[in-house]
Structures are given as C-alpha cells and as structure tokens.
Scaffold this motif. Structure first.
Motif, PDB file in Angstrom:
ATOM      1  N   LEU A 145      -7.486  -3.069   3.437  1.00  0.00           N
ATOM      2  CA  LEU A 145      -7.232  -2.698   4.827  1.00  0.00           C
ATOM      3  C   LEU A 145      -5.874  -2.019   4.982  1.00  0.00           C
ATOM      4  CD1 LEU A 145      -8.602  -5.838   6.721  1.00  0.00           C
ATOM      5  CD2 LEU A 145      -9.730  -3.624   6.364  1.00  0.00           C
ATOM      6  N   LEU A 146      -4.860  -2.564   4.302  1.00  0.00           N
ATOM      7  CA  LEU A 146      -3.540  -1.948   4.396  1.00  0.00           C
ATOM      8  C   LEU A 146      -3.555  -0.541   3.808  1.00  0.00           C
ATOM      9  CD1 LEU A 146      -0.620  -2.079   5.260  1.00  0.00           C
ATOM     10  CD2 LEU A 146      -0.097  -3.261   3.115  1.00  0.00           C
ATOM     11  N   ALA A 147      -4.313  -0.328   2.754  1.00  0.00           N
ATOM     12  CA  ALA A 147      -4.417   1.017   2.185  1.00  0.00           C
ATOM     13  C   ALA A 147      -5.048   1.992   3.181  1.00  0.00           C
ATOM     14  CB  ALA A 147      -5.222   0.983   0.884  1.00  0.00           C
ATOM     15  N   ARG A 148      -5.994   1.516   3.976  1.00  0.00           N
ATOM     16  CA  ARG A 148      -6.579   2.370   5.018  1.00  0.00           C
ATOM     17  C   ARG A 148      -5.537   2.701   6.076  1.00  0.00           C
ATOM     18  NH1 ARG A 148     -12.186  -0.159   6.859  1.00  0.00           N
ATOM     19  NH2 ARG A 148     -12.099   1.596   8.304  1.00  0.00           N
ATOM     20  N   VAL A 149      -4.710   1.716   6.422  1.00  0.00           N
ATOM     21  CA  VAL A 149      -3.645   1.935   7.408  1.00  0.00           C
ATOM     22  C   VAL A 149      -2.656   2.973   6.892  1.00  0.00           C
ATOM     23  CG1 VAL A 149      -1.656   0.862   8.554  1.00  0.00           C
ATOM     24  CG2 VAL A 149      -3.848  -0.349   8.453  1.00  0.00           C
ATOM     25  N   THR A 150      -2.195   2.794   5.655  1.00  0.00           N
ATOM     26  CA  THR A 150      -1.189   3.723   5.136  1.00  0.00           C
ATOM     27  C   THR A 150      -1.761   5.121   4.912  1.00  0.00           C
ATOM     28  OG1 THR A 150      -1.505   2.965   2.848  1.00  0.00           O
ATOM     29  CG2 THR A 150       0.271   1.921   4.136  1.00  0.00           C
ATOM     30  N   ALA A 151      -3.057   5.231   4.683  1.00  0.00           N
ATOM     31  CA  ALA A 151      -3.669   6.558   4.572  1.00  0.00           C
ATOM     32  C   ALA A 151      -3.587   7.287   5.917  1.00  0.00           C
ATOM     33  CB  ALA A 151      -5.124   6.446   4.108  1.00  0.00           C
ATOM     34  N   ALA A 196       0.860  -1.182   0.000  1.00  0.00           N
ATOM     35  CA  ALA A 196       0.000   0.000   0.000  1.00  0.00           C
ATOM     36  C   ALA A 196       0.896   1.230   0.000  1.00  0.00           C
ATOM     37  CB  ALA A 196      -0.937   0.002   1.202  1.00  0.00           C
ATOM     38  N   PRO A 197       0.441   2.299  -0.657  1.00  0.00           N
ATOM     39  CA  PRO A 197       1.284   3.493  -0.801  1.00  0.00           C
ATOM     40  C   PRO A 197       1.341   4.345   0.461  1.00  0.00           C
ATOM     41  CG  PRO A 197      -0.849   3.876  -1.795  1.00  0.00           C
ATOM     42  CD  PRO A 197      -0.831   2.433  -1.346  1.00  0.00           C
ATOM     43  N   ILE A 198       2.472   5.003   0.628  1.00  0.00           N
ATOM     44  CA  ILE A 198       2.643   6.016   1.671  1.00  0.00           C
ATOM     45  C   ILE A 198       2.953   7.322   0.954  1.00  0.00           C
ATOM     46  CG2 ILE A 198       3.988   6.796   3.659  1.00  0.00           C
ATOM     47  CD1 ILE A 198       4.609   3.828   4.225  1.00  0.00           C
ATOM     48  N   ARG A 199       2.182   8.338   1.291  1.00  0.00           N
ATOM     49  CA  ARG A 199       2.390   9.658   0.675  1.00  0.00           C
ATOM     50  C   ARG A 199       3.102  10.555   1.684  1.00  0.00           C
ATOM     51  NH1 ARG A 199      -0.050  10.608  -3.851  1.00  0.00           N
ATOM     52  NH2 ARG A 199      -0.299  12.837  -3.540  1.00  0.00           N
ATOM     53  N   ARG A 200       3.926  11.422   1.128  1.00  0.00           N
ATOM     54  CA  ARG A 200       4.621  12.390   1.965  1.00  0.00           C
ATOM     55  C   ARG A 200       4.854  13.633   1.129  1.00  0.00           C
ATOM     56  NH1 ARG A 200       9.758  11.132   5.922  1.00  0.00           N
ATOM     57  NH2 ARG A 200       9.448  12.958   7.222  1.00  0.00           N
ATOM     58  N   ARG A 201       4.676  14.783   1.761  1.00  0.00           N
ATOM     59  CA  ARG A 201       4.815  16.065   1.060  1.00  0.00           C
ATOM     60  C   ARG A 201       3.918  16.125  -0.180  1.00  0.00           C
ATOM     61  NH1 ARG A 201      10.046  14.494   2.687  1.00  0.00           N
ATOM     62  NH2 ARG A 201      10.682  15.719   4.484  1.00  0.00           N
ATOM     63  N   GLY A 202       2.744  15.504  -0.062  1.00  0.00           N
ATOM     64  CA  GLY A 202       1.742  15.571  -1.108  1.00  0.00           C
ATOM     65  C   GLY A 202       1.981  14.695  -2.322  1.00  0.00           C
ATOM     66  N   ALA A 203       2.935  13.781  -2.255  1.00  0.00           N
ATOM     67  CA  ALA A 203       3.242  12.968  -3.435  1.00  0.00           C
ATOM     68  C   ALA A 203       3.552  11.528  -3.033  1.00  0.00           C
ATOM     69  CB  ALA A 203       4.441  13.563  -4.168  1.00  0.00           C
ATOM     70  N   ALA A 204       3.575  10.656  -4.034  1.00  0.00           N
ATOM     71  CA  ALA A 204       3.971   9.269  -3.793  1.00  0.00           C
ATOM     72  C   ALA A 204       5.392   9.283  -3.238  1.00  0.00           C
ATOM     73  CB  ALA A 204       3.909   8.477  -5.088  1.00  0.00           C
ATOM     74  N   TRP A 205       5.605   8.593  -2.153  1.00  0.00           N
ATOM     75  CA  TRP A 205       6.903   8.623  -1.483  1.00  0.00           C
ATOM     76  C   TRP A 205       7.442   7.221  -1.231  1.00  0.00           C
ATOM     77  CZ3 TRP A 205       7.944   7.302   3.801  1.00  0.00           C
ATOM     78  CH2 TRP A 205       9.224   7.634   4.239  1.00  0.00           C
ATOM     79  N   GLY A 206       6.565   6.327  -0.785  1.00  0.00           N
ATOM     80  CA  GLY A 206       7.021   4.996  -0.429  1.00  0.00           C
ATOM     81  C   GLY A 206       5.871   4.009  -0.395  1.00  0.00           C
ATOM     82  N   ALA A 207       6.168   2.848   0.171  1.00  0.00           N
ATOM     83  CA  ALA A 207       5.153   1.801   0.302  1.00  0.00           C
ATOM     84  C   ALA A 207       5.425   0.981   1.549  1.00  0.00           C
ATOM     85  CB  ALA A 207       5.165   0.890  -0.921  1.00  0.00           C
ATOM     86  N   MET A 208       4.351   0.509   2.143  1.00  0.00           N
ATOM     87  CA  MET A 208       4.439  -0.461   3.219  1.00  0.00           C
ATOM     88  C   MET A 208       4.153  -1.810   2.594  1.00  0.00           C
ATOM     89  SD  MET A 208       2.401  -0.591   6.889  1.00  0.00           S
ATOM     90  CE  MET A 208       3.059   1.000   7.402  1.00  0.00           C
ATOM     91  N   ALA A 209       4.989  -2.792   2.915  1.00  0.00           N
ATOM     92  CA  ALA A 209       4.857  -4.121   2.317  1.00  0.00           C
ATOM     93  C   ALA A 209       4.936  -5.183   3.402  1.00  0.00           C
ATOM     94  CB  ALA A 209       5.962  -4.353   1.297  1.00  0.00           C
ATOM     95  N   PHE A 210       4.109  -6.195   3.248  1.00  0.00           N
ATOM     96  CA  PHE A 210       4.152  -7.371   4.129  1.00  0.00           C
ATOM     97  C   PHE A 210       4.218  -8.611   3.269  1.00  0.00           C
ATOM     98  CE2 PHE A 210       1.886  -4.247   6.785  1.00  0.00           C
ATOM     99  CZ  PHE A 210       2.753  -4.228   7.864  1.00  0.00           C
ATOM    100  N   ARG A 211       4.880  -9.631   3.815  1.00  0.00           N
ATOM    101  CA  ARG A 211       4.999 -10.891   3.082  1.00  0.00           C
ATOM    102  C   ARG A 211       4.659 -12.047   4.025  1.00  0.00           C
ATOM    103  NH1 ARG A 211       9.839 -11.569  -0.515  1.00  0.00           N
ATOM    104  NH2 ARG A 211      10.897 -10.582   1.201  1.00  0.00           N
ATOM    105  N   ARG A 212       3.947 -13.015   3.449  1.00  0.00           N
ATOM    106  CA  ARG A 212       3.695 -14.281   4.133  1.00  0.00           C
ATOM    107  C   ARG A 212       3.453 -15.351   3.082  1.00  0.00           C
ATOM    108  NH1 ARG A 212      -2.159 -12.651   6.445  1.00  0.00           N
ATOM    109  NH2 ARG A 212      -3.365 -13.260   4.629  1.00  0.00           N
ATOM    110  N   ALA A 213       3.877 -16.561   3.404  1.00  0.00           N
ATOM    111  CA  ALA A 213       3.742 -17.659   2.451  1.00  0.00           C
ATOM    112  C   ALA A 213       2.316 -18.191   2.405  1.00  0.00           C
ATOM    113  CB  ALA A 213       4.718 -18.777   2.799  1.00  0.00           C
ATOM    114  N   SER A 214       1.695 -18.307   3.561  1.00  0.00           N
ATOM    115  CA  SER A 214       0.364 -18.896   3.602  1.00  0.00           C
ATOM    116  C   SER A 214      -0.380 -18.356   4.814  1.00  0.00           C
ATOM    117  CB  SER A 214       0.493 -20.410   3.684  1.00  0.00           C
ATOM    118  OG  SER A 214      -0.758 -21.016   3.679  1.00  0.00           O
TER     119      SER A 214
END
Length: 142
Positions: A120-126, A92-110
């Motif tokens: 849900l992650l997009a709501r968190v990063t917002a 999900a994207p993280i914005r900073r200073r009004g622009a695309a800046w980074g992303a939060m990423a999670f990984r799991r196999a199963s």
C-alpha cells in the motif's frame, strides 16, 4: 489480503491525497501532506522522508517528530542494496527526475507492519512520485 473495509479506507485515502496533490505546486508541501496523512492511515508513531546522499547514508528531509532513524538502512533501501526487512519499519521509494531519489518511512512498535502495508505504501509513493515529477516538469517549462 486486505479486508474490504481496509481497501475502501485506502481508496478514500488515495482519493484525498490525489485531490491535494492536484491542487498544490510545491513539492515540499506535497511531501509533507503525504507523510502526515500516511502516518495517520498506517497508524504509525513516526514518519520521515529521507533522500539519498552521494556515497553516504540518507539524510532526513522531512520528519513528523524528532526520532532516531537508521539512515544507513534507509540509504541502502534507496540505493536498492536490499537492507534487512524490519517489522517495525515500512519503506517505499520516491522517484524524482526519473531516478531513485528518496524513501517514505513509517515506524511503529506494534502491531508489526506486514506485506500489505509495504504494498500500500508503494502505491502511495508512486502517486506522490508522479505528482512531484509533474511539478518539476511544469517548473522547467516556466
């Protein structure tokens, strides 16, 4: 569609996150807390926050454990170039200073991440993005 118990769990998570973000003025601490709590909520094996680099792949800013992240994939996501969807990673994207800046990423196999996890992650990063941008504005006024 989320079950009522999962929705309640998510709302509690968002409340805890919001309380912490209101109490801190350090963007790095805010990002680390959100990443650590997010990894628990999403039952992920690993997590990172990666930021865009000019004309390069992304670079890992914060990681919860040493892991090999596909930084080209994350970089394409941050730059909105539609990387292929992967079931073992949610972004999900993280914005900073009004622009695309980074992303939060999670990984799991199963089990694989689903559409609801991304939403849900997009709501968190917002929430995180808003808090960090507020911290940046406060620093500019100082």
């Amino acid at each position: 569609m989320l079950s009522p118990s999962r929705e309640l769990e998510f709302l509690k998570f968002l409340d805890t996150l919001g309380q912490y973000l209101r109490s801190t003025r350090d963007p790095r601490k805010a990002l680390t807390f959100a990443l650590r709590e997010g990894r628990t909520f999403f039952d992920a094996e690993s997590g990172c926050i990666a930021v865009a680099e000019a004309a390069k792949d992304a670079r890992v800013l914060i990681a919860l454990r040493r892991d090999d992240w596909d930084l080209a994939h994350i970089g394409r996501f941050i730059r909105h170039t539609r990387p292929p969807v992967r079931s073992d990673v949610v972004l999900a994207p993280i914005r900073r200073r009004g622009a695309a800046w980074g992303a939060m990423a999670f990984r799991r196999a199963s089990p694989p991440f689903g559409h609801d996890d991304g939403r849900l992650l997009a709501r968190v990063t917002a929430v995180v993005s808003d808090a960090i941008q507020s911290m940046d504005r406060e620093r500019m006024l100082e």
